[in-house]
Design a protein around this motif. Sequence first.
Motif, mmCIF file in Angstrom:
data_model
loop_
_atom_site.group_PDB
_atom_site.id
_atom_site.type_symbol
_atom_site.label_atom_id
_atom_site.label_comp_id
_atom_site.label_asym_id
_atom_site.label_seq_id
_atom_site.Cartn_x
_atom_site.Cartn_y
_atom_site.Cartn_z
ATOM 1 N N GLN A 1 -48.069 -9.263 -82.291
ATOM 2 C CA GLN A 1 -49.076 -9.364 -83.339
ATOM 3 C C GLN A 1 -49.274 -8.037 -84.143
ATOM 4 O OE1 GLN A 1 -49.341 -12.696 -83.259
ATOM 5 N NE2 GLN A 1 -51.160 -12.083 -84.499
ATOM 6 N N VAL B 1 -55.513 -14.623 -85.089
ATOM 7 C CA VAL B 1 -54.599 -14.674 -83.872
ATOM 8 C C VAL B 1 -54.737 -13.695 -82.906
ATOM 9 C CG1 VAL B 1 -52.442 -15.153 -82.946
ATOM 10 C CG2 VAL B 1 -53.215 -16.622 -84.799
ATOM 11 N N GLU C 1 -43.701 -19.208 -84.633
ATOM 12 C CA GLU C 1 -44.958 -19.562 -84.026
ATOM 13 C C GLU C 1 -44.803 -20.725 -82.910
ATOM 14 O OE1 GLU C 1 -47.687 -17.967 -84.269
ATOM 15 O OE2 GLU C 1 -46.806 -16.917 -86.101
ATOM 16 N N HIS D 1 -43.627 -19.065 -80.091
ATOM 17 C CA HIS D 1 -45.167 -18.457 -79.109
ATOM 18 C C HIS D 1 -45.759 -19.541 -78.427
ATOM 19 C CE1 HIS D 1 -45.388 -15.195 -82.889
ATOM 20 N NE2 HIS D 1 -44.509 -15.030 -81.950
ATOM 21 N N GLU E 1 -51.639 -21.508 -81.782
ATOM 22 C CA GLU E 1 -49.956 -21.186 -82.154
ATOM 23 C C GLU E 1 -49.607 -22.458 -82.743
ATOM 24 O OE1 GLU E 1 -48.808 -18.125 -81.948
ATOM 25 O OE2 GLU E 1 -50.319 -17.197 -80.547
HETATM 26 FE FE LIG Z 1 -47.939 -16.415 -83.019
#
Ligand SMILES: [Fe+2]
Lengths: 172, 106
Positions: free
Chosen positions: A136, A106, A59, A62, A26
């Motif tokens: 996602q 990812v 990100e 995350h 991430e």
């Molecule tokens: Fe992510």
Amino acid sequence: MKDIARQSMSIKVESMDMLNAQIKMEAHASALYLAMASWCEQNGFFTSAKFFYKQTEEEREHMMKIFNFLIDTGGNPISPEVTNINHDYSSIVDVFESTLEHEIKVTKSIHNIVKKARELGDITAERFLDWFVMEQVEEENTIRDILDMIEVTGTEGVGLQMIDNQVAEWID
Amino acid sequence: MNVILQSTYYTLYQATNERCFYIDFGQKKIRMPFCQLLSLRHKVMSIDIEDHFDSDLNTHGFEVLTLCNKEHLFILNTLEVLDLKNLVEYGFMAIGLSSKTEALNL
Ligand SMILES: [Fe+2]
């Protein structure tokens, strides 16, 4: 003998290792999107740059979500080393195609952790990842939509400028 | 204090009344709260043992290991590193936090 270890930590160490690897992934995504924002700024795609500034923040969120989960479960979250960030793109299409490729990577990584956590019988880690699995789907869908829009708009003439303007639709 | 696991050079103990662990490194016995044990695990697992067999990557075949927020410092040779890696792996199995714990009970 009291189980001091289990009282200290509520997931398996193997799950912790995989989640630390995901923290790194991430963080890498966050750095990659910042590099893309830089490219967009320097090549006159200012709306797309804004899109990637938003992505870079997401990100990082995350990453922190996983980081905090490891704290909550008594684990040892590791601050990631991030290297090898690509700053070179041949076009705005290349930027978004690379983004989709990265998001797919990812997704695969998260699915892999879910499968392994299931194998380990680590229900806590498995359930934690539910949110990421659905996130996602959204991430991939956003980029696919942008790529569709690029396809429809075309890159000839004022196409590139129109593409950049339309990216605004995916920033909220 | 209960012995959890003994390897060639090291011994891992649980001190239930202190709610912590101890590792006997031979020269000294070190008190480790659980978070320090996790930190040790990370450091030991991060050591790339392959480097020990490449004189360019690790000229002398030693590793410097600092523990418990730099309170302790150890210099380990290749065999000691391998043994410590073992202690960590089987130690976490023995304390029940590794998925391989079940395999151990079979
Ligand atoms: Fe992510």
